[in-house]
Motif scaffolding. Structure first.
Motif, mmCIF file in Angstrom:
data_model
loop_
_atom_site.group_PDB
_atom_site.id
_atom_site.type_symbol
_atom_site.label_atom_id
_atom_site.label_comp_id
_atom_site.label_asym_id
_atom_site.label_seq_id
_atom_site.Cartn_x
_atom_site.Cartn_y
_atom_site.Cartn_z
ATOM 1 N N GLU A 500 0.824 -1.212 0.000
ATOM 2 C CA GLU A 500 0.000 0.000 0.000
ATOM 3 C C GLU A 500 0.858 1.262 0.000
ATOM 4 O OE1 GLU A 500 -3.582 1.257 -0.639
ATOM 5 O OE2 GLU A 500 -3.348 -0.804 0.070
ATOM 6 N N ARG A 501 1.902 1.241 0.835
ATOM 7 C CA ARG A 501 2.777 2.418 0.907
ATOM 8 C C ARG A 501 3.531 2.595 -0.404
ATOM 9 N NH1 ARG A 501 5.792 2.119 6.761
ATOM 10 N NH2 ARG A 501 3.970 2.381 8.075
ATOM 11 N N LEU A 503 2.672 1.454 -3.430
ATOM 12 C CA LEU A 503 1.744 1.866 -4.495
ATOM 13 C C LEU A 503 1.366 3.334 -4.340
ATOM 14 C CD1 LEU A 503 -0.669 -1.189 -4.923
ATOM 15 C CD2 LEU A 503 1.085 -0.384 -6.496
ATOM 16 N N GLY A 504 1.187 3.748 -3.086
ATOM 17 C CA GLY A 504 0.868 5.155 -2.821
ATOM 18 C C GLY A 504 1.975 6.061 -3.341
ATOM 19 N N GLN A 507 1.869 6.039 -7.091
ATOM 20 C CA GLN A 507 0.725 6.821 -7.551
ATOM 21 C C GLN A 507 0.997 8.321 -7.470
ATOM 22 O OE1 GLN A 507 -3.008 6.963 -5.379
ATOM 23 N NE2 GLN A 507 -3.994 6.113 -7.171
ATOM 24 N N LYS A 508 1.700 8.713 -6.430
ATOM 25 C CA LYS A 508 2.058 10.125 -6.304
ATOM 26 C C LYS A 508 2.961 10.539 -7.457
ATOM 27 C CE LYS A 508 2.064 11.974 -1.649
ATOM 28 N NZ LYS A 508 2.952 12.230 -0.527
ATOM 29 N N GLY A 510 2.875 9.360 -10.366
ATOM 30 C CA GLY A 510 2.055 9.436 -11.576
ATOM 31 C C GLY A 510 1.048 10.573 -11.550
ATOM 32 N N THR A 511 0.891 11.213 -10.432
ATOM 33 C CA THR A 511 -0.113 12.291 -10.347
ATOM 34 C C THR A 511 0.555 13.646 -10.071
ATOM 35 O OG1 THR A 511 -0.461 11.678 -8.031
ATOM 36 C CG2 THR A 511 -2.029 10.800 -9.626
ATOM 37 N N ILE A 512 0.759 13.933 -8.823
ATOM 38 C CA ILE A 512 1.237 15.269 -8.458
ATOM 39 C C ILE A 512 2.664 15.532 -8.954
ATOM 40 C CG2 ILE A 512 2.084 14.678 -6.127
ATOM 41 C CD1 ILE A 512 0.432 17.372 -5.404
ATOM 42 N N LEU A 514 4.044 14.165 -11.634
ATOM 43 C CA LEU A 514 3.948 14.334 -13.091
ATOM 44 C C LEU A 514 3.509 15.764 -13.434
ATOM 45 C CD1 LEU A 514 2.687 11.738 -15.558
ATOM 46 C CD2 LEU A 514 1.764 14.006 -15.773
ATOM 47 N N LEU A 515 2.459 16.194 -12.748
ATOM 48 C CA LEU A 515 1.945 17.556 -12.998
ATOM 49 C C LEU A 515 3.002 18.614 -12.683
ATOM 50 C CD1 LEU A 515 -1.693 17.696 -11.610
ATOM 51 C CD2 LEU A 515 -0.939 18.204 -13.918
ATOM 52 N N ALA A 612 -1.034 18.535 1.842
ATOM 53 C CA ALA A 612 -2.005 17.585 2.407
ATOM 54 C C ALA A 612 -1.882 17.558 3.923
ATOM 55 C CB ALA A 612 -1.768 16.192 1.830
ATOM 56 N N LEU B 19 -1.538 13.871 -18.368
ATOM 57 C CA LEU B 19 -1.986 14.975 -17.512
ATOM 58 C C LEU B 19 -3.435 14.777 -17.067
ATOM 59 C CD1 LEU B 19 -0.380 18.100 -19.240
ATOM 60 C CD2 LEU B 19 0.258 17.079 -17.071
ATOM 61 N N ALA B 22 -3.572 12.116 -14.448
ATOM 62 C CA ALA B 22 -3.058 12.626 -13.162
ATOM 63 C C ALA B 22 -4.096 13.519 -12.484
ATOM 64 C CB ALA B 22 -1.766 13.404 -13.393
ATOM 65 N N MET B 26 -6.283 12.840 -9.027
ATOM 66 C CA MET B 26 -6.191 13.792 -7.909
ATOM 67 C C MET B 26 -7.565 14.326 -7.523
ATOM 68 S SD MET B 26 -2.679 15.672 -8.933
ATOM 69 C CE MET B 26 -2.732 16.953 -7.705
ATOM 70 N N SER B 37 -2.138 9.558 0.618
ATOM 71 C CA SER B 37 -0.973 8.685 0.724
ATOM 72 C C SER B 37 -1.276 7.285 0.230
ATOM 73 C CB SER B 37 -0.537 8.564 2.178
ATOM 74 O OG SER B 37 0.051 9.740 2.557
#
Lengths: 653, 56
Positions: A500-501, A503-504, A507-508, A510-512, A514-515, A612, B19, B22, B26, B37
């Motif tokens: 879980e940690r 993957l978390g 995932q970060k 791939g999201t924040i 990446l942006l 967060a 994008l 992502a 989010m 997390s």
């Protein structure tokens, strides 16, 4: 649909049993206090609730209040009392209170697999006779006895048999009977039992009294007289008398139902793990080992390989894009923004996987609770609650849930102080930054990594001492932290947490990340007039140069480091991706030196956390002003600490 | 010329898809009020879910 309520002492295996019965994978920790809210699930068509672990139904802590309110108001069809079979007497104290609530009760003797090892034999049949409740023996961690338990649940639900109420000494029983006989008790709220209400009146339980109409003067006088007579007879206050009576019943039942063989005690690891002086060095040594294995050994092999892989990928994208005439802006965003930024963060996945795995093992085997035990003494002298250790341990994973978990602390000031100091503990998101700096500037010096934890603890201590010195109304409270037994970590639990940690983290990326990588690339490639320029003339450089002088005394007064700190507000991992996009991780040595790298790490460790965590802080502090003070304190403290670290390094080297 | 246009469209599409993905994840996390997390899967083992009011 019928409702089942799982209840029991902390760390007796309720959540493990809940997961087995419902097929869910709620987090199970080998330490008390993991469940602070009730969890719901379904088993065999019945609704089942996992209530927080409690030692009694006295409404002192939020967990006790929640469990008591639930059982009294919601009236579950069956209370499943999970008992740690190796701690029968203590568990029966709660059982006695549950029996008074007038709901069908089922006793589940968990951890039967450990009985033999501990030299304990329990006569389940006798226990059932003495409590008037059916008894089932299981081992939730091994998954044994679950079928028998499910069959007994069905039987208990259809029979609806009530348990026997524990009887106290004749002197106390006389008053209970007389109170029950009074008409006033007919006014008790629905679902409350007469005997239970009578005991609450003797105890002068405030929560119960507030739910009742004012008693007639004659009855009030009688209760006062009864309390005085009890006090005179037992030379104690009525609440303590009732507690003592309940313990006597529990002791009597336990004595009658179990045989304990004396086992020889050999060397106990706890003699070192919880030793006043040896515990902290041992903790640091263990953490050094953890970092050596994860960042040193695994990271040493995998990070360069992955760096090469992502560099190769970026080059190939550029080559192909050039061949097909793709706009430099587009190929730049893809190769120098996304692949470089996200790739820089992803290179740390293997070592973080090992780090998370080792931390999960330490937690699951019961070692982390020892650290909590050691820290508990210190916490209270600092004006923090003993319970503050729970957020601090959780904070090693992520500050957000850690800050949220501080809501179990009763006293407001202690809770707020805990919220402020929790982000000082290095979370998983800060690890890539430390790993990056350690790899490039301190190869082979793995003793620096546990020092990061030590520095975090020092920050907690300093803040605590300062808050205590400023606080005129010092609050203290008792916190019973029970040391869980050492156990082999459950592979399932360890795997779930680690996965879980990790993957978390991915995932970060791939999201924040990446942006932010795309934004950073664009800002570092264009000027305010939207002309393609060198990074030094870019918008990002201009912005960075505005704040960079502030950090000059700390040794990182260049715009790339300042901008990375700003992006770190979105997510701490962004610092790595920003440094990668603006400097390139291989070129860190051109701007940083070993002293500025250490000072940079210190500032990142102690300065205000990511957005967060800041929003979680706001939720728990409940005030913008308090949040502002908290963030200012964290950042100011980080600045001074980073400056001090740099000065020490410069003076000693 | 056509190949260049197609190549540009392809790269732009890849970037926009990444994008969009992502941002959508989010937004989803934001709506779920998860602790940022953990993954957005139900039955998450993340500790945050034990404490957050509405996380998963």
């Amino acid at each position: 649909m019928q409702t089942l309520a799982l209840i029991g002492n902390p760390n007796c295996g309720k959540t493990t049993l809940f997961n087995l019965l419902t097929g869910t994978s709620a987090y199970v920790g080998n330490w008390p206090g993991v469940t602070v809210e009730k969890k719901e699930g379904m088993t065999n068509g019945h609704r089942i609730l996992d209530l927080p672990g409690i030692y009694s139904l006295s409404p002192y802590s939020p967990e006790e209040k929640l469990s008591r309110r639930y059982i009294l108001d919601e009236q579950p069809d069956l209370i499943i009392d999970v008992i740690d079979a190796t701690n029968l007497e203590r568990s029966l104290y709660l059982t006695n209170q549950l029996a008074e609530l007038g709901r069908p009760l089922l006793l589940v003797l968990n951890m039967e697999d450990l009985l033999e090892k501990e030299g304990i034999t329990i006569d389940a049949k006798r226990l059932s006779q003495m409590t008037g409740a059916p008894v089932v023996q299981i081992s939730a961690s091994k998954g044994t006895g679950i079928e028998a338990l499910q069959a007994q649940i069905e039987k208990s639900l259809s029979e609806k048999k009530l348990p026997l109420c524990p009887l106290f000494s004749n002197f106390v029983e006389r008053y209970i009977s007389e109170i029950i006989g009074d008409d006033y008790l007919h006014q008790i709220p629905k679902g409350r039992q007469m005997r239970w209400a009578a005991i609450k009146l003797i105890e002068a339980d405030e929560l119960f009294l507030s739910s009742m109409p004012a008693p007639p003067p004659a009855f009030k006088t009688y209760i006062e007289k009864a309390r005085k007579e009890l006090e005179a007879h037992f030379e104690d206050d009525p609440e303590a008398i009732i507690i003592d009576q309940r313990y006597k019943v529990a002791e009597h039942i336990a004595k009658d139902c179990q045989i304990k063989k004396k086992t020889k005690k050999g060397f106990e690891f706890d003699s070192i793990a919880t030793h006043r002086f040896a515990a902290i060095p041992l903790f640091l040594a263990i953490m050094a080992g953890v970092f050596y294995l994860s960042i040193g050994l695994v990271g040493g092999y995998t990070t360069p390989l992955l760096e090469e892989l992502f560099a190769f990928l970026g080059e190939q994208v550029h080559l192909i894009a050039d061949r097909f005439g793709v706009f430099p802006l587009l190929s730049g965003i893809l190769a120098d923004g996304i692949i470089a930024g996200v790739g820089a963060v992803l290179t740390f996945v293997p070592q973080l996987f090992v780090l998370f795995l080792l931390l999960s093992i330490l937690e699951d085997c019961g070692y982390m609770a020892r650290i909590a035990f050691i820290m508990d003494r210190m916490m209270r002298t600092l004006g923090l609650s003993g319970k503050s250790i729970i957020p601090l341990v959780i904070g090693t994973g992520c500050s957000v849930p850690a800050i949220m978990s501080s809501r179990t602390i009763e006293h407001q000031k202690q809770r707020e102080l805990t919220v402020i100091v929790t982000p000082f503990i290095p979370c998983g998101a800060k690890m890539p930054v430390f790993a990056l700096m350690l790899t490039y500037f301190f190869p082979g010096k793995w003793f620096i990594a546990p020092m990061i934890y030590l520095l975090g603890i020092v920050a907690v201590v300093v803040t605590g001492l300062l808050a205590r010195a400023l606080d005129r109304h010092k609050e203290t409270n008792a916190f019973i932290l029970e040391l869980p037994r050492y156990q082999l970590p459950s592979p399932r639990n360890t795997w779930l947490q680690t996965r879980e940690r990790t993957l978390g983290f991915i995932q970060k990326a791939g999201t924040i990340i990446l942006l932010s990588s795309v934004i950073i690339y664009l800002l570092s490639s264009y000027s305010f007039t939207l002309q393609a320029v060198d990074a030094e003339q870019s918008m990002l450089a201009m912005l960075g140069k505005l704040i960079a002088p502030i950090f000059a005394p700390l040794g990182f007064g260049f715009w790339q480091a300042s901008v990375a700190l700003l992006t770190g507000i979105a997510a701490k991992e962004s610092i790595v991706s920003t440094l990668s996009v603006t400097i390139g991780t291989a070129n860190l040595g051109a701007l940083f030196t070993s002293d500025s790298a250490l000072s940079y790490m210190t500032f990142i460790l102690l300065s205000s956390p990511c957005i967060a965590a800041i929003s979680a802080m706001f939720k728990e502090l409940g005030s913008k002003r308090k949040l502002l003070y908290a963030v200012l304190w964290q950042t100011g403290f980080a600045y001074l600490a980073a400056l001090l670290v740099r000065l020490i390094v410069l003076l000693t080297l | 010329m056509l190949i260049t246009i197609l190549a540009n469209i392809t790269v732009a599409t890849i970037i926009l898809t990444l994008l969009a993905f992502a941002i959508s994840v989010m937004i989803k996390q934001g709506k779920e009020e998860s602790c940022a997390s953990c993954s957005t899967k139900k039955r998450s083992a993340c500790k945050g879910c034990q404490f957050a009011d509405k996380c998963h």
